[in-house]
Design an enzyme around this catalytic site. Structure first.
Site: not given
Length: 259
Positions: A115-116
């Site tokens: 989840p960047k």
């Protein structure tokens, strides 16, 4: 371009792929991990099923400095990891990640579902203090501090290697061209070829600031449990799907009678 040429490309755009083919080797990867207690109800709400919370309501807040990453270059990231259980196995659910380099953002999201988001984390030694900060949209949203190398975890590095070897789980979500989720999966990853170069524990503190687009403070700090600083070389291999929400989706009621 021929079909076989397209299928050999590691990533888009075809004119200049965002990242090369893996797996990916990291040298001198430096970690600051501050473990703290938060509210059990928030952890339960933040874990996608079928992940289950462990008995203790703890969260790991991490800063990771990566000066030598094959295909990705040099960058730093920061974020939240929640210990959980999946089918009886202890795992780490990667809840939020913020970093300052485009190739690992693209690769992390597209391959493994990390989840960047783009932000400005920093990990540095300031006098006698190992200091991690995270800024998003010009505002400080996290600051962690640890006494620098107060207590060495001397030995062969087995405890730290076990920490790094623990299964990581991501929620990978990619929409199709119709805007609906075409990919919605839990993806598991296990780091390999781990070489621990140093490991230390010591006193730590963590300060989180509410921010709408970097909501790390949604898991408030109730009590700091401890801080861990370590340095290692490792390889990030490809992952595996452990749960597919699209494939196991239940029929959605439309309100229309069946024909």
């Amino acid at each position: 371009m021929r079909r076989e040429d397209l299928l050999k490309l590691p990533s888009m755009p075809a004119a200049g792929p965002s990242y090369p083919a893996g797996p990916y080797r990291f040298v001198d990867r430096e970690f600051l991990v501050i473990t703290y207690e938060t509210d059990a109800a928030l952890i339960r709400a933040g874990l996608p099923e079928p992940l289950e919370p462990i008995n203790e309501p703890i969260v790991h807040y991490e800063w990771i400095k990566m000066p030598d990453s094959s295909g990705f270059g040099s960058y730093t990231e920061s974020g939240l990891v929640i210990p959980a259980r999946l089918n009886g196995e202890d795992v780490n659910f990667v809840s939020q990640m913020y970093l300052d380099d485009d190739p690992p953002i693209a690769a992390g999201r597209e391959i493994w579902g990390f989840p960047k988001k783009y932000a400005h984390p920093k990990l540095e030694i300031v006098k006698d203090t190992l200091t991690g900060t995270l800024e998003y949209a010009g505002q400080l949203v996290a600051m962690g501090t640890m006494g620098y190398k107060h207590e060495s975890m001397a030995g062969n590095g087995d405890l730290t290697r076990a920490t790094l070897s623990k299964t990581q789980v991501n929620l990978k979500m990619i929409p199709g061209v119709d805007g609906q989720l075409e990919v919605c999966q839990l993806v598991a990853i296990n780091l390999t070829d781990i070489n621990v170069k140093g490991s230390w524990i010591g006193p730590g503190r963590l300060h989180l600031v509410p921010h709408v687009n970097a909501p790390v403070a949604d898991f408030p700090v109730r009590r700091v449990v401890g801080a861990h600083h370590f340095l290692a070389d490792l390889t990030l291999p490809f992952g595996r799907v452990v749960h597919d929400y699209v494939r196991h989706a239940e029929p959605i009621a439309t309100g229309l009678a069946a024909e």
